[in-house]
Design a protein around this motif. Structure first.
Motif, PDB file in Angstrom:
ATOM      1  N   SER A  23      73.814  95.875  53.143  1.00  0.00           N
ATOM      2  CA  SER A  23      73.926  97.394  53.637  1.00  0.00           C
ATOM      3  C   SER A  23      74.560  98.291  52.280  1.00  0.00           C
ATOM      4  CB  SER A  23      74.824  97.877  54.641  1.00  0.00           C
ATOM      5  OG  SER A  23      74.570  97.008  55.818  1.00  0.00           O
ATOM      6  N   TYR A  24      73.923  99.400  52.073  1.00  0.00           N
ATOM      7  CA  TYR A  24      74.477 100.294  51.213  1.00  0.00           C
ATOM      8  C   TYR A  24      75.104 101.269  51.992  1.00  0.00           C
ATOM      9  CZ  TYR A  24      71.323  98.256  47.413  1.00  0.00           C
ATOM     10  OH  TYR A  24      70.920  97.444  46.752  1.00  0.00           O
ATOM     11  N   VAL A  27      73.517 102.625  54.998  1.00  0.00           N
ATOM     12  CA  VAL A  27      72.250 102.164  55.109  1.00  0.00           C
ATOM     13  C   VAL A  27      72.117 100.720  55.271  1.00  0.00           C
ATOM     14  CG1 VAL A  27      69.837 102.444  54.173  1.00  0.00           C
ATOM     15  CG2 VAL A  27      71.733 104.159  53.802  1.00  0.00           C
ATOM     16  N   GLU A  28      71.730 100.054  56.404  1.00  0.00           N
ATOM     17  CA  GLU A  28      71.450  98.978  56.427  1.00  0.00           C
ATOM     18  C   GLU A  28      70.012  98.520  56.042  1.00  0.00           C
ATOM     19  OE1 GLU A  28      71.063  96.713  60.173  1.00  0.00           O
ATOM     20  OE2 GLU A  28      72.374  95.409  59.501  1.00  0.00           O
ATOM     21  N   VAL A  29      70.094  97.767  54.690  1.00  0.00           N
ATOM     22  CA  VAL A  29      68.678  97.521  54.211  1.00  0.00           C
ATOM     23  C   VAL A  29      68.205  96.396  54.639  1.00  0.00           C
ATOM     24  CG1 VAL A  29      67.711  97.069  51.958  1.00  0.00           C
ATOM     25  CG2 VAL A  29      69.349  98.874  52.198  1.00  0.00           C
ATOM     26  N   ASP A 220      60.610  95.854  56.565  1.00  0.00           N
ATOM     27  CA  ASP A 220      61.686  96.874  57.080  1.00  0.00           C
ATOM     28  C   ASP A 220      62.897  95.741  57.120  1.00  0.00           C
ATOM     29  OD1 ASP A 220      60.972  99.002  57.234  1.00  0.00           O
ATOM     30  OD2 ASP A 220      60.414  99.121  59.334  1.00  0.00           O
TER      31      ASP A 220
ATOM     32  N   HIS E 136      61.773 110.283  54.819  1.00  0.00           N
ATOM     33  CA  HIS E 136      62.945 109.641  55.255  1.00  0.00           C
ATOM     34  C   HIS E 136      63.998 109.461  53.889  1.00  0.00           C
ATOM     35  CE1 HIS E 136      61.121 106.208  54.264  1.00  0.00           C
ATOM     36  NE2 HIS E 136      62.079 105.343  54.178  1.00  0.00           N
ATOM     37  N   LEU E 137      63.615 109.694  52.780  1.00  0.00           N
ATOM     38  CA  LEU E 137      64.370 109.571  51.581  1.00  0.00           C
ATOM     39  C   LEU E 137      64.748 110.630  51.005  1.00  0.00           C
ATOM     40  CD1 LEU E 137      62.428 106.419  50.268  1.00  0.00           C
ATOM     41  CD2 LEU E 137      64.364 106.213  51.570  1.00  0.00           C
ATOM     42  N   ARG E 140      67.900 111.147  49.128  1.00  0.00           N
ATOM     43  CA  ARG E 140      68.670 110.081  48.306  1.00  0.00           C
ATOM     44  C   ARG E 140      68.335 110.522  46.975  1.00  0.00           C
ATOM     45  NH1 ARG E 140      67.048 104.412  50.380  1.00  0.00           N
ATOM     46  NH2 ARG E 140      67.917 104.581  52.570  1.00  0.00           N
ATOM     47  N   GLU E 144      68.743 105.068  44.397  1.00  0.00           N
ATOM     48  CA  GLU E 144      69.180 104.391  45.509  1.00  0.00           C
ATOM     49  C   GLU E 144      67.814 104.048  46.274  1.00  0.00           C
ATOM     50  OE1 GLU E 144      73.082 106.999  46.603  1.00  0.00           O
ATOM     51  OE2 GLU E 144      71.085 107.454  47.611  1.00  0.00           O
TER      52      GLU E 144
END
Ligand SMILES: Nc1ncnc2c1ncn2[C@@H]1O[C@H](COP(=O)(O)OP(=O)(O)OP(=O)(O)O)[C@@H](O)[C@H]1O
Ligand SMILES: Nc1ncnc2c1ncn2[C@@H]1O[C@H](COP(=O)(O)OP(=O)(O)OP(=O)(O)O)[C@@H](O)[C@H]1O
Ligand SMILES: [Mg+2]
Ligand SMILES: [Mg+2]
Lengths: 371, 290, 305, 418, 371
Positions: A23-24, A27-29, A220, E136-137, E140, E144
């Motif tokens: 996660s950042y 934000v869970e990547v 995703d 959605h970005l 950022r 990122e």
């Protein structure tokens, strides 16, 4: 170092991701996932842009801390190890060249650090540079190169090395087809002749299919499926994989399973296709009769002697050299059809094509899983 | 962006760090301690750690602001407050001006090829080499007889800006060089004029350099004595001038000087603290590929 | 076509404010100063009243033993101080270029010495160097060592002055190096980690070369400033004992204010200026020559192909 | 009322940061009350004050109405024609106070600080005239530790031999204590310390024809005396400025201190001094003659002043009998014989009488006040520092000084008429 | 501004390169060349990495000075004009995102400079971001984002603008097939609906062929050929273009023209193929009988009823989904053969394929020109 298999002094470990997550901040990547890469295997990570491929690679390289889980090289946890202790070479997606060194220096940096003898360095750099067609640029600084040339330098920097694991992050994206073909062949040769771990990120079908011993399809942050290229193409686990693998992309049309005259048919807006017996057997137990049908563009043929007939209105015809891709309408949806340019089809007309019914795929409408 | 992660360090690193901090801050701690002592303790050769701390020296330095009458103060220098304001105004204004003007010039020197570029660049540096001691009299003469801005804050600001410009120009040049030129190109494509490119794209990206230059510029403008002493009149006098002028050779009032020195250091320390937060990694990360 | 003109004017527009300010507030007085070096001028006179003496000031200085002595002291001082400061400052920056808690406080701590007014710094060190009550000798004595004559013999006085200057000015190098370090491309750093560079190798092969532009300028600026150090030495030793710490800027300032010989002071600073210019030009042209050489080599290499 | 026309004027005066002027500040309100003339004081460190004045006086319209100047600025200011000749004011019956009693001013000071144009240019004489009035004048006295001297039965030194003898005996008798604390730091301080001994030991820097005679026997004797004193002085004396020297004495690290009377106040201040009450004061010992230093400050009216008449009134008020006494009572250094004899003052500051006595021997010519002096002074200072720290032979050192001084004088034109 | 055609306030000029040249110091990157791009045309520049595509684009943009010649917009010389006066939007090959601005700011920068009203900016950014799947970005910073996301931002930054000319420098290289397909479709729609100049650099066959009204093939700074996609595929001017266009790349084998039994044959090491009459007529006058034969991989067929037979030893078989590419040996050279995976061919055997002789191409051996 614990090492089960060794080749010429380097260690080619079996790499296991165990519940690794990233996660950042908030934000869970990458949610926790498992992945095992056998030693000496060429693994290709594919997936849509932003799905976490580079992040996975960078965690493996030690450039990104893990937010959870652990990575093992031959059962040895390595998440505390420095990148340089992991014995890797890497091609960065954004090249990461040393701006102050010329190309030769860039490529030889790792070797010089490892105190490889000068003549050997010289020889390796020349060989790799020759292979990458950048031998004439060795004296230039990165800023004086074109985009593709930079990418080749990034590639060269990894290829001169003799590491146990090679990581490639879209290493050929800025190269022309010919060069890419050549590079692909070189990589394939490397894969076949020297036994190293290679993890390769790409978004290119052809690269993934031709190079990978194993392909990992991500989306995703989730791993959708992994397996050999043929497995993925022939028996995708779900609609996502089916749609992702293969180019042009598979057509999906909604339809219903109906039983008519002993056989099972798929009926939808503008089509009515029989399933072959094998498929019919499989879908028989499907709880929901309302399904999504997948047809690859290459499953159509203009030879009406083959396959079940379907009538499509051709909207656009894209000329691609030997093949043409037709954008056609079937009911309310666009359907791509691939044909040989040798048998041209004009746009604007309605034509009957054959569908190779043995290549059809049926997906559950809600879960997307293949039936 | 809630929990920032920090790298783990080994203990040797911390040991070294502590040693370095002691070396760097030790003298200042001494100074602080001295400022809390009476003169009789300061000059005695008994242990320096055992003493009765007193705020007397600070009372003396700040007598102007005291709401009570400190008994030991016979005479109060009423100008400290005014000097403080002068110093703040002069240092801040000249820092801002120097940075903006210097940054623009540095940008021109880095990014544009034009006639006499190297000459301009070098002569800028040459100007920094002249010791203020010899400039003092000409500057005073010119400011007084020709510009007639002697004794004004503007006059002092002018000379500080001029004095610091070469430094800022040179140091920022080396930072501007490192800004990826592609970003400027992108901005030009986006329709930005040279000034917009500069202010909207380049300036934010050289923050670390700017911060470093700002710290130094502020420091010079804050502490400068020689020219301020010559150019300032009673009303525009700055704190360093006030301090130096309270030192007599008959009796160096160590305590008061150290106290004033401590007080004098507070604004630049705050400035540094704020500015050095701008020195951050990865300003240009993600900008270009290559 | 008008726009083309604007184009060509742009650099000048950017330069104009700086140029104007420097011209009127720096160049102009410097012009005076250069003119003054040919005058016999005392500060009670206006410049018009001073007598023109041609090169006399310059010639006199050449045979002035004290001047020559302090010229030498200056060079010695500048070289020693700047090398030490570069070494310490860059080292410190490299040491602190990491992601740890309380970084900005630490940085501020290390920058502190630079922020104290020079006159106070001078007094503070003078106090610390005090033969009996100073912390150094007191500590030495309490540990049973001989006290050191910090300011009262020539060599020690020189060392003391150097120590004080290093203490005060290392932060200058530190902060600029730090800023440079933080501006480095992170991706190159990552690449070098993958390439197997140890911390030291990363410093030597990646960080330092990439910081070089900033370091060179920092060095140059610090060198220039080292030639101009005044207050601290003035307070600490006033140039003594003898002439052992009388650096040129101190001598210049004394000549101007104590001896009231503005002309001679100007001539001295012109000598200093010439020395510094030679140094700078040297560095500048060396750089240019290296670039040219590199270009030539590259061209030759290309022609070989 | 002579002050009437100037009531409401604000005078700006420039004075040094110095105990005497701190004292003056305390009496200024009395002046304002009496005359209606406001006074704004700009106080600067005395060397900075000199720098500032140098620049200020070149202006067409200066900021200052009255300045206090260091003795050695006299030559510069007068030479540059920047000070008002005070005759103009003393001649003006509306301004001059008939009860001023100029003869009460200590003549050594007036000669040293106030007058220029006479013999040698910087001293009185038939062609001299008055440009300033001493205000905050000082002379050298010997301060010593009564307790220590008594304890070891040492007599108060009357002569240089006794002085040097005592200076070196004390470290033996009182381990850890130096004999005499003296200035010695390179530059002005070392020169000052040397000249302190030069005059009483019979030396001069120049003879009447401006030939340097600093390197004669008397000069060498003075250098040796200084060296002896520093060698027998407290630890680290070689770098002492006046503040450190005084501090050493205040802290009991030295038994004697010979310097300006201005330091006396500090010795009696318990917040700074550990020797309060134990200090005795004596005349500057006699060498071949008595010759204490004269120094300190004078006040003068700049040519570019805006309110000269009012400034004169202030100057006259401050240096009048009444003013002098008031300032002295507030801790200043008197410039009038009558003040030193004042019983009230002696009651408050017991050492005043000694000081008054010392003033009689004040030597106005202990150093030349000529424009080239700055350079020669610096040279003496550095050379003496070398004698003190690097073991340079005094004779050799002074020969060098003499030679260089001659060259400087020659260049400045002092030998034009020979 | 002189302007022949206007669309909604912007000017879509005809762009002419007149003897434009570029050198970096001693390195001549582009020798003087001419090129005319009609207004409203979609021009694609293709060529191997390092051939000068980006340089050409950058000169057009005004970012690179010309070393010679002049560029005209509607007959007006523009080489002295600032980029912003040329009314262009550009996607940089290396993105050049503003690292200190978030994505929304990055995309709206040009609009904000142009003082477009806030709501309009908002709307445009949202629309384009939606199209690029980066909505959605928007908050950022570029650092990122993933590589492909950055590239999409770079793309978005150009697409929000309303410029007369759009320059794209490999704008889709880091995107996955699906997204690329989508973007391609968007661009195709843009091309067809709004009339703008578009100059597009790519190394991707498919992109070039599907998007370009006109394709310019460059190599080593020289323009080899320009024309419509079909022209280039069907009648390449020379060996280079033939080899460059089409994927997998065309096979080249040396051979000799021989006349036998009235027909003209090409004979070489391991093959002997007849030319069809049309071709035969053209090569009849060839001065040199020793030529290079070009055969596209798609010109082979496993259906032996079609084409002339040729015997090839299959070395590698690459599985690509619907197609497989075979690497085969013909005499001493590798020959790529494309087959339908439905009719699999095993590696290691020697098999006879049919060659569609009407698709053969003959090139002069020395000049490389097509006969
Ligand atoms: N500053 C420079 N100095 C010297 N040569 C340069 C410089 N910049 C670019 N080149 C060279 O110019 C040629 C053309 O570069 P350009 O960037 O136009 O290539 P490109 O066609 O865009 O390639 P790619 O597909 O790899 O991006 C390259 O061979 C490159 O090496
Ligand atoms: N510092 C960051 N903060 C927040 N999110 C981030 C950060 N870095 C990356 N991400 C997000 O993590 C996700 C995965 O990124 P990653 O670079 O692994 O993608 P990728 O699969 O390599 O994509 P691409 O093909 O575009 O390169 C992306 O959605 C990206 O936006
Ligand atoms: Mg990626
Ligand atoms: Mg390019």
């Amino acid at each position: 170092m614990l090492c089960r298999i060794r080749f010429g002094g380097t260690c080619v470990p079996r790499i296991v991701f165990d519940q690794v997550a990233k996660s950042y901040g908030a934000v869970e990547v990458l949610p926790p996932f498992d992945l095992a890469l056998d030693d000496g295997e060429f693994t290709v990570l594919v997936g849509p842009s932003g799905c976490g491929k580079s992040t996975t690679l960078r965690m493996l390289a030690g450039l990104e801390t893990l937010s959870g889980g652990e990575i093992y090289f031959d059962d040895r946890p390595i998440s505390k190890l420095d990148p340089k202790e992991r014995d890797l070479a890497m091609v960065f997606q954004d090249y990461a060249l040393y701006p102050h060194m010329n190309i030769a220096k860039n490529m030889s940096f790792a070797l010089r650090l490892a105190r490889v003898p000068k003549p050997e360095i010289e020889e390796k750099v020349q060989r790799v540079a020759g292979m990458l067609n950048i031998a004439h640029l060795l004296d230039r600084k990165p800023a004086e190169l074109s985009g593709g040339q930079r990418q080749r330098v990034a590639m060269g920097r990894a290829l001169v090395r003799d590491a146990g694991t090679f990581l490639f992050d879209e290493p050929l994206s800025n190269l022309d087809a010919k060069l890419r073909g050549k590079m692909r062949a070189e990589l394939a040769e490397m894969r076949d002749t020297i036994d190293k771990n290679m993890v390769y990120v790409t978004h290119d079908q052809v690269e993934a299919m031709t190079l990978g011993d194993r392909i990992v399809v991500m989306s995703d942050g989730f791993i959708q499926q992994q397996g050999s290229p043929e497995e993925l193409f022939k028996s995708p686990a779900n609609k996502f994989v089916a749609g992702f693998i293969g180019s042009p992309t598979m057509n999906f049309v909604d339809g219903d399973l109906v039983e008519e005259s002993g056989a099972i048919w798929v009926r939808g807006d503008g089509f009515h296709l029989p399933l072959d017996s094998q498929m019919a057997a499989r879908v028989k137990t499907a709880p929901d009769k309302s399904i999504t049908l997948g047809v690859r563009p290459s499953s159509f043929t203009t030879d009406l002697t083959q396959g079940a007939p379907i009538e499509l209105r051709v909207v656009v015809s894209e000329y691609l050299g030997a093949q043409s891709v037709l954008v056609t309408r079937c009911g309310g949806v666009d359907v791509l059809v691939e044909t040989q340019s040798a048998a041209p089809v004009k746009a604007g007309i309605t034509q009957t094509f054959g569908v190779l019914t043995n290549e059809l795929m049926i997906f559950d409408k809600t879960s997307g899983l293949r039936l | 962006m809630s929990a920032k992660t920090y790298d783990r360090q080994n203990p040797a690193f911390y040991a070294l760090l502590v040693a370095l901090v002691v070396m760097s801050v030790g003298p200042i701690a001494m100074m602080l301690m001295t400022s809390l002592k009476l003169n009789v303790d300061i000059m005695s050769d008994t242990s320096s750690l055992l003493f009765m701390p007193t705020l007397r020296n600070y009372e003396t330095a700040l007598c102007d602001f005291l709401w009570y009458e400190a008994p030991h103060i016979e005479y109060c220098d009423k100008t400290f407050g005014r000097a403080l304001i002068n110093s703040l105004v002069i240092a801040l204004v000249s820092t801002v001006l120097t940075l903006v003007i210097g940054c623009m010039a540095a940008y021109a020197l880095v990014r544009f090829r034009f006639m006499g570029r190297d000459t301009v660049s070098l002569s800028t540096l040459a100007m920094r080499m002249v010791p203020p001691a010899v400039l003092l009299v000409p500057v005073f003469g010119i400011w007084t007889f020709q510009f007639q801005i002697d004794g004004t804050r503007a006059g002092i600001i002018l000379v500080y800006v001029a004095m610091n410009l070469p430094f800022v120009i040179w140091i920022l040049q080396s930072f501007i060089v490192q800004v990826p030129i592609q970003l400027e190109e992108a901005a030009r494509m986006d329709g930005a004029g040279p000034f917009q490119v500069f202010f909207l794209v380049v300036l934010p990206l050289i923050k670390p350099g700017l911060a470093a230059a700002a710290i130094f510029t502020f420091r010079v403008a804050w502490n400068e004595f020689l020219l301020a002493n010559a150019l300032a009149d009673r009303n525009s006098r700055t704190v360093p001038v006030t301090i130096v002028n309270s030192i007599t050779e008959f009796d160096i009032d160590w305590g008061v000087i150290m106290a004033t020195g401590m007080l004098l250091a507070i604004p630049p320390i705050i400035f540094t603290f704020v500015a050095s937060r701008q020195i951050i990694t990865g300003m240009t990360a993600g900008a270009v590929k290559g | 076509m008008q726009s083309a003109n604007v184009n060509r004017l742009t650099p000048y527009l950017f330069l104009a404010p700086a140029a104007i300010i420097m011209a009127i507030a720096l160049l102009y007085p410097i012009g005076y100063m250069i003119y003054a070096s040919f005058l016999d001028w005392n500060p009670s006179q206006r410049i018009g009243e001073a007598e023109f003496v041609g090169l006399r000031n310059y010639i006199n200085l050449l045979s002035d033993a004290s001047f020559l002595e302090s010229f030498w002291v200056t060079i010695k001082f500048a070289v020693v101080v700047v090398s030490l400061e570069m070494f310490l400052g860059v080292g410190l920056a490299l040491l602190l270029d990491r992601n740890i808690r309380g970084m900005s406080l630490l940085r501020t701590l290390f920058i502190l010495p630079m922020m104290i007014a020079p006159i106070v710094v001078g007094l503070m060190w003078r106090y610390m160097y005090h033969p009996t009550v100073g912390i150094f000798n007191r500590t030495l004595k309490s540990m049973g060592f001989e006290p050191i004559p910090w300011l009262s013999t020539g060599d020690w006085a020189f060392a003391s002055v150097v120590i004080a200057d290093v203490w005060q000015w290392t932060p200058f190098i530190f902060i600029l190096s730090l800023a440079a370090l933080q501006s480095l491309p992170q991706s190159a750093m990552e690449a070098s980690r993958i390439d197997g560079a140890t911390g030291w190798q990363q410093i030597i092969y990646i960080k330092l070369p990439l910081m070089l532009p900033v370091l060179i300028v920092t060095l140059l600026l610090r060198l220039i400033d080292a030639f101009k150090v005044l207050e601290v030495i003035l307070v600490l030793t006033n140039g003594g004992p003898g002439l052992s710490t009388e650096i040129l800027s101190l001598r210049i300032s004394r000549t101007a204010s104590e001896f009231r010989e503005l002309g001679e002071a100007a001539a001295m600073s012109n000598y200093l200026l010439i020395l510094l210019m030679l140094l700078t030009f040297g560095m500048f042209f060396y750089n240019k020559a290296m670039e040219a050489r590199a270009a030539r080599l590259r061209k030759a290499a290309e022609e070989d192909l | 009322n002579p002050y009437e026309p100037y009531a409401g004027t604000t005078l700006v005066i420039n004075v040094p940061a110095h105990p005497h002027y701190n004292a003056m500040m305390k009496v200024l309100p009395a002046f304002t009350e009496e005359t209606g003339i406001e006074v704004e004081v700009d106080q600067l460190q005395y060397l900075k004050m000199r720098e500032r004045q140098t620049l200020e006086l070149t202006k067409d319209e200066g900021d200052y109405d009255l300045i206090s100047y260091v003795v050695f600025s006299k030559a510069d200011y007068v030479f540059a024609d920047q000070l008002e000749n005070l005759a103009r004011f003393f001649m003006n019956p509306k301004l001059a106070d008939p009860n001023y009693e100029a003869e009460d001013l200590i003549d050594g000071y007036v000669a040293n600080i106030g007058v220029a144009g006479g013999k040698k240019g910087y001293l009185p004489g038939p062609t001299g005239s008055l440009f300033g009035i001493p205000f905050g004048s000082e002379t050298s006295v010997l301060a010593y530790r009564k307790d220590i001297f008594e304890k070891h039965g040492i007599a108060t030194p009357e002569t240089y031999d006794q002085l040097l003898d005592a200076a070196c005996k004390i470290p033996e008798l009182e381990p850890g204590m130096g004999g005499m604390a003296s200035r010695a730091a390179s530059g002005h301080q070392a020169s000052h310390a040397f000249l302190l001994h030069l005059a009483p030991l019979g030396g001069r820097v120049f003879d009447d024809a401006w030939e340097p005679i600093i390197n004669n026997e008397a000069g060498v004797a003075a250098a040796n005396a200084l060296k002896t004193i520093v060698d027998c002085g407290p630890e680290g004396s070689q770098t002492f400025g006046p503040a450190e020297a005084a501090a050493a004495f205040q802290q009991g690290q030295a038994a004697m201190f010979m310097d300006s009377i201005a330091f006396a106040a500090g010795f009696e201040d318990p917040s700074k001094s550990k020797v309060v009450g134990n200090v005795g004061y004596a005349l500057h010992p006699e060498g071949v003659r008595r010759g204490s230093q004269t120094g300190g400050f004078g006040i003068a009216i700049p040519k570019n002043a805006q309110n000269k008449e009012a400034a004169f009134l202030l100057m006259q008020w401050l240096t009048s009998k009444k003013g002098d006494l008031m300032v002295a009572m507030a801790g200043g250094n008197p410039s009038r014989f009558s003040t030193y004899e004042n019983a009230e003052l002696n009651a408050k500051y017991p050492y005043s009488a000694t000081f008054g006595e010392a003033l009689k021997y004040a030597d106005p010519d202990w150093r030349p006040i000529i424009p080239t002096w700055g350079k020669i002074n610096a040279d003496i200072g550095t050379t003496m520092s070398q004698v003190l720290t690097e073991g340079l032979d005094p004779q050799e050192a002074l020969d060098g000084v003499a030679e260089r001084a001659r060259a400087i004088m020659d260049e400045a034109g002092y030998y034009t008429w020979q």
